[in-house]
Scaffold this motif. Structure first.
Motif, PDB file in Angstrom:
ATOM      1  N   ALA A  69      -7.614  -5.304  -8.865  1.00  0.00           N
ATOM      2  CA  ALA A  69      -6.476  -5.873  -8.137  1.00  0.00           C
ATOM      3  C   ALA A  69      -5.150  -5.316  -8.635  1.00  0.00           C
ATOM      4  O   ALA A  69      -4.203  -5.141  -7.855  1.00  0.00           O
ATOM      5  N   GLY A  70      -5.047  -5.019  -9.926  1.00  0.00           N
ATOM      6  CA  GLY A  70      -3.807  -4.470 -10.464  1.00  0.00           C
ATOM      7  C   GLY A  70      -3.773  -2.960 -10.519  1.00  0.00           C
ATOM      8  O   GLY A  70      -2.776  -2.374 -10.944  1.00  0.00           O
ATOM      9  N   LEU A  71      -4.874  -2.306 -10.069  1.00  0.00           N
ATOM     10  CA  LEU A  71      -4.983  -0.858 -10.200  1.00  0.00           C
ATOM     11  C   LEU A  71      -5.229  -0.151  -8.871  1.00  0.00           C
ATOM     12  O   LEU A  71      -5.562   1.043  -8.857  1.00  0.00           O
ATOM     13  N   LEU A  72      -5.099  -0.877  -7.770  1.00  0.00           N
ATOM     14  CA  LEU A  72      -5.464  -0.311  -6.463  1.00  0.00           C
ATOM     15  C   LEU A  72      -4.760   1.012  -6.157  1.00  0.00           C
ATOM     16  O   LEU A  72      -5.422   1.974  -5.739  1.00  0.00           O
ATOM     17  N   PRO A  73      -3.439   1.113  -6.330  1.00  0.00           N
ATOM     18  CA  PRO A  73      -2.793   2.374  -5.945  1.00  0.00           C
ATOM     19  C   PRO A  73      -3.325   3.580  -6.719  1.00  0.00           C
ATOM     20  O   PRO A  73      -3.635   4.619  -6.127  1.00  0.00           O
ATOM     21  N   SER A  74      -3.459   3.462  -8.042  1.00  0.00           N
ATOM     22  CA  SER A  74      -3.919   4.610  -8.835  1.00  0.00           C
ATOM     23  C   SER A  74      -5.401   4.895  -8.606  1.00  0.00           C
ATOM     24  O   SER A  74      -5.817   6.058  -8.555  1.00  0.00           O
ATOM     25  N   MET A  75      -6.214   3.859  -8.455  1.00  0.00           N
ATOM     26  CA  MET A  75      -7.638   4.076  -8.193  1.00  0.00           C
ATOM     27  C   MET A  75      -7.844   4.774  -6.850  1.00  0.00           C
ATOM     28  O   MET A  75      -8.653   5.696  -6.727  1.00  0.00           O
ATOM     29  N   SER A  76      -7.125   4.307  -5.832  1.00  0.00           N
ATOM     30  CA  SER A  76      -7.305   4.892  -4.504  1.00  0.00           C
ATOM     31  C   SER A  76      -6.894   6.361  -4.492  1.00  0.00           C
ATOM     32  O   SER A  76      -7.526   7.186  -3.828  1.00  0.00           O
ATOM     33  N   GLY A  77      -5.855   6.710  -5.253  1.00  0.00           N
ATOM     34  CA  GLY A  77      -5.425   8.102  -5.319  1.00  0.00           C
ATOM     35  C   GLY A  77      -6.478   8.989  -5.953  1.00  0.00           C
ATOM     36  O   GLY A  77      -6.787  10.078  -5.438  1.00  0.00           O
ATOM     37  N   ASP A  78      -7.077   8.542  -7.052  1.00  0.00           N
ATOM     38  CA  ASP A  78      -8.087   9.348  -7.744  1.00  0.00           C
ATOM     39  C   ASP A  78      -9.387   9.448  -6.959  1.00  0.00           C
ATOM     40  O   ASP A  78     -10.080  10.466  -7.011  1.00  0.00           O
ATOM     41  N   LEU A  79      -9.722   8.386  -6.234  1.00  0.00           N
ATOM     42  CA  LEU A  79     -10.979   8.375  -5.488  1.00  0.00           C
ATOM     43  C   LEU A  79     -10.819   8.908  -4.071  1.00  0.00           C
ATOM     44  O   LEU A  79     -11.798   8.981  -3.319  1.00  0.00           O
ATOM     45  N   VAL A 139     -12.024 -20.509  -2.541  1.00  0.00           N
ATOM     46  CA  VAL A 139     -12.138 -19.192  -3.172  1.00  0.00           C
ATOM     47  C   VAL A 139     -11.803 -18.083  -2.180  1.00  0.00           C
ATOM     48  O   VAL A 139     -11.183 -17.071  -2.534  1.00  0.00           O
ATOM     49  N   LEU A 140     -12.193 -18.245  -0.920  1.00  0.00           N
ATOM     50  CA  LEU A 140     -11.838 -17.282   0.110  1.00  0.00           C
ATOM     51  C   LEU A 140     -10.324 -17.142   0.219  1.00  0.00           C
ATOM     52  O   LEU A 140      -9.777 -16.027   0.245  1.00  0.00           O
ATOM     53  N   LEU A 199      -5.498 -13.257  -1.151  1.00  0.00           N
ATOM     54  CA  LEU A 199      -4.201 -12.913  -1.730  1.00  0.00           C
ATOM     55  C   LEU A 199      -4.353 -12.160  -3.053  1.00  0.00           C
ATOM     56  O   LEU A 199      -3.689 -11.143  -3.273  1.00  0.00           O
ATOM     57  N   TYR A 200      -5.253 -12.626  -3.913  1.00  0.00           N
ATOM     58  CA  TYR A 200      -5.322 -12.054  -5.255  1.00  0.00           C
ATOM     59  C   TYR A 200      -5.856 -10.626  -5.264  1.00  0.00           C
ATOM     60  O   TYR A 200      -5.371  -9.778  -6.027  1.00  0.00           O
ATOM     61  N   ALA A 201      -6.855 -10.338  -4.428  1.00  0.00           N
ATOM     62  CA  ALA A 201      -7.455  -9.002  -4.440  1.00  0.00           C
ATOM     63  C   ALA A 201      -6.452  -7.921  -4.049  1.00  0.00           C
ATOM     64  O   ALA A 201      -6.605  -6.757  -4.444  1.00  0.00           O
ATOM     65  N   TYR A 202      -5.422  -8.307  -3.292  1.00  0.00           N
ATOM     66  CA  TYR A 202      -4.433  -7.329  -2.826  1.00  0.00           C
ATOM     67  C   TYR A 202      -3.036  -7.669  -3.321  1.00  0.00           C
ATOM     68  O   TYR A 202      -2.042  -7.285  -2.704  1.00  0.00           O
ATOM     69  N   ILE A 203      -2.956  -8.368  -4.460  1.00  0.00           N
ATOM     70  CA  ILE A 203      -1.644  -8.810  -4.929  1.00  0.00           C
ATOM     71  C   ILE A 203      -0.763  -7.624  -5.292  1.00  0.00           C
ATOM     72  O   ILE A 203       0.458  -7.661  -5.080  1.00  0.00           O
ATOM     73  N   MET A 242     -15.731 -14.467  -2.435  1.00  0.00           N
ATOM     74  CA  MET A 242     -15.049 -13.320  -3.029  1.00  0.00           C
ATOM     75  C   MET A 242     -15.234 -12.071  -2.162  1.00  0.00           C
ATOM     76  O   MET A 242     -14.283 -11.330  -1.893  1.00  0.00           O
ATOM     77  N   ALA A 243     -16.472 -11.859  -1.733  1.00  0.00           N
ATOM     78  CA  ALA A 243     -16.736 -10.703  -0.875  1.00  0.00           C
ATOM     79  C   ALA A 243     -16.000 -10.830   0.451  1.00  0.00           C
ATOM     80  O   ALA A 243     -15.381  -9.878   0.936  1.00  0.00           O
ATOM     81  N   GLY A 244     -16.059 -12.025   1.035  1.00  0.00           N
ATOM     82  CA  GLY A 244     -15.365 -12.252   2.296  1.00  0.00           C
ATOM     83  C   GLY A 244     -13.866 -12.090   2.173  1.00  0.00           C
ATOM     84  O   GLY A 244     -13.200 -11.570   3.081  1.00  0.00           O
ATOM     85  N   GLY A 245     -13.317 -12.516   1.025  1.00  0.00           N
ATOM     86  CA  GLY A 245     -11.885 -12.352   0.803  1.00  0.00           C
ATOM     87  C   GLY A 245     -11.478 -10.896   0.719  1.00  0.00           C
ATOM     88  O   GLY A 245     -10.432 -10.501   1.245  1.00  0.00           O
ATOM     89  N   GLY A 246     -12.326 -10.074   0.069  1.00  0.00           N
ATOM     90  CA  GLY A 246     -12.030  -8.646   0.003  1.00  0.00           C
ATOM     91  C   GLY A 246     -12.045  -7.988   1.367  1.00  0.00           C
ATOM     92  O   GLY A 246     -11.164  -7.186   1.709  1.00  0.00           O
ATOM     93  N   VAL A 247     -13.043  -8.348   2.174  1.00  0.00           N
ATOM     94  CA  VAL A 247     -13.155  -7.777   3.519  1.00  0.00           C
ATOM     95  C   VAL A 247     -12.017  -8.278   4.404  1.00  0.00           C
ATOM     96  O   VAL A 247     -11.337  -7.493   5.086  1.00  0.00           O
ATOM     97  N   ALA A 248     -11.815  -9.605   4.411  1.00  0.00           N
ATOM     98  CA  ALA A 248     -10.772 -10.183   5.267  1.00  0.00           C
ATOM     99  C   ALA A 248      -9.394  -9.667   4.875  1.00  0.00           C
ATOM    100  O   ALA A 248      -8.563  -9.364   5.742  1.00  0.00           O
TER     101      ALA A 248
END
Length: 414
Positions: free
Chosen positions: A54-64, A243-244, A249-253, A365-371
């Motif tokens: 959640a705190g590393l999305l920009p850098s992870m997405s760039g490398d992957l 949890v959903l 919110l948290y997965a994409y904070i 948790m999975a549904g929250g990531g997808v949604a």
């Protein structure tokens, strides 16, 4: 994050009447803190492995070489790994010695986080994250129950609270530290540091945590029977939807904060959120014995208040931090509250109810990531707090309505 105790978690004490740590009934009872802190560290690693992206999305997405929405699915696949395997693996390993099973689960995190750290392929990263989720399914099937069995009966609620303190610690210290480490040295070092901590934990568990037998031979519990017990369905519904809402919110904070101009402060916002979560779990641990219902209602309202501030006042930096504090204060104690509520409601079917809770937690948790990914691509990150508010409305209705069973005004035995 997912939660359920082991299949023998409801055993209050050994049959000889001594306390779990071997003290005779007449002696002063106290918590075995060194062993409980090892379990809290296991909870910390489990929670941090789940939420670190959640705190590393920009850098992870760039490398992957994938989008941030696609990288967000590393949280989803982790949750799916837990949701799909928690119940069958718990049943399959029911007769294993508890310490052996815990060490196996923790070792799984070491392998999965190492592969995640060195992988340059999105597909391999997703496989590693799925394996980490499987390890989490095993771990969560043990940790709360392990904590209960370590403590004398009057202190079992506090023992669970100590073990579950690993969740807000992961949020308050782990995710901000991982985000900072990822910013300074690269996101791969954040996952490698998790491997190093896991190796230390393996030694700690081996030395400090006593062993317990698994479930005795006999018929397997029927999971769906728990749904017929009054109050269980209400707690499971609240778990799923609460949890959903949180995960969306948290997965994409990090992305949300970037869009409101606070991308460089994501680690500090998460620090405020986590510090408030620590305070929350302390309050819950002290008051849950008598005020589970009131605490659950307060938690729902606090998270809703935080989301409302983010929805309408996110142009103010100070109010974003205030919203993070409200959100953390509401969320920190939720795992302990829901675990306790479902165990109380389940009665003789508590084990089955807890196993269903961990599954639904990770489905959410999975549904929250997808949604969240769908909302991000179709509407934008500003839709996240509004979605949280919409989802928390039925949560509040169910908690308030479940006065007799599920979230009773008076807990059984109090």
């Amino acid at each position: 994050m997912s939660t359920t105790p082991d299949t023998t978690a409801t055993e209050a004490s050994p049959p000889d009447g001594s306390t779990p740590d071997g003290a005779p009934p007449g002696e002063a009872q106290k918590l075995p803190l060194f062993a409980l802190l090892a379990l809290a560290t296991a909870v910390f690693i489990t929670s941090l492995t789940e939420t670190l992206p959640a705190g590393l999305l920009p850098s992870m997405s760039g490398d992957l070489n994938v989008s941030e929405a696609a990288t967000g699915q590393t949280v989803t696949i982790y949750a799916l790994g837990t949701a799909l395997t928690a119940i069958p693996l718990t049943a399959a390993t029911a007769r294993w010695r508890r310490k052996r099973l815990l060490l196996t689960a923790v070792a799984g995190f070491a392998v999965a986080n190492t592969v995640t750290a060195v992988s340059s392929e999105y597909g391999l990263t997703m496989v590693a994250r799925f394996v980490a989720g499987v390890a989490a399914g095993l771990a969560w099937a043990l940790l709360a129950g392990y904590a209960r069995r370590l403590a004398p009966v009057p202190l079992q609620g506090k023992a669970i609270a100590v073990a579950m303190a690993g969740i807000p610690l992961a949020l308050s210290l782990g995710v901000p530290a991982g985000t900072f480490l990822g910013t300074q040295l690269g996101w791969r070092w954040a996952f490698l540091s998790m491997t190093a901590l896991t190796v230390v934990l393996l030694v700690w568990i081996s030395v400090a945590v006593p062993d317990f037998p698994g479930q005795e031979a006999g018929p397997r519990p029927k999971m769906l029977r728990a749904l017929k017990v009054s109050g269980v369905s209400a707690v499971l519904f609240v778990t799923l939807v609460f949890v959903l809402a949180h995960t969306i919110l948290y997965a994409y904070i990090a992305t949300f904060l970037d869009d409101v101009g606070l991308g460089d402060s994501a680690d500090l916002v998460l620090l405020v959120f986590g510090a408030a979560s620590l305070l929350s779990i302390w309050i819950v641990g002290a008051q849950i014995h008598r005020r589970l219902r009131q605490l659950t209602i307060a938690s729902t309202l606090l998270v809703a208040a935080g989301a409302a501030v983010l929805a309408v006042l996110s142009d103010s930096t100070a109010l974003v931090y205030a919203a993070a504090a409200l959100w953390g204060l509401g969320w920190g104690g939720v795992p302990t509250l829901l675990q306790t509520a479902v165990a109380d409601a389940g009665g003789e079917e508590a084990d089955s109810a807890q196993a269903m809770l961990v599954t639904l937690w990770n489905v959410a948790m999975a549904g929250g990531g997808v949604a969240g990914g769908l909302l991000l691509d179709s509407i934008g990150s500003d839709s996240f707090p509004w979605t949280v508010l919409v989802l928390l409305a039925p949560v509040l209705v169910v908690v308030v309505a479940s006065r007799a069973h599920g979230f009773p005004a008076r807990r059984p035995g109090v």
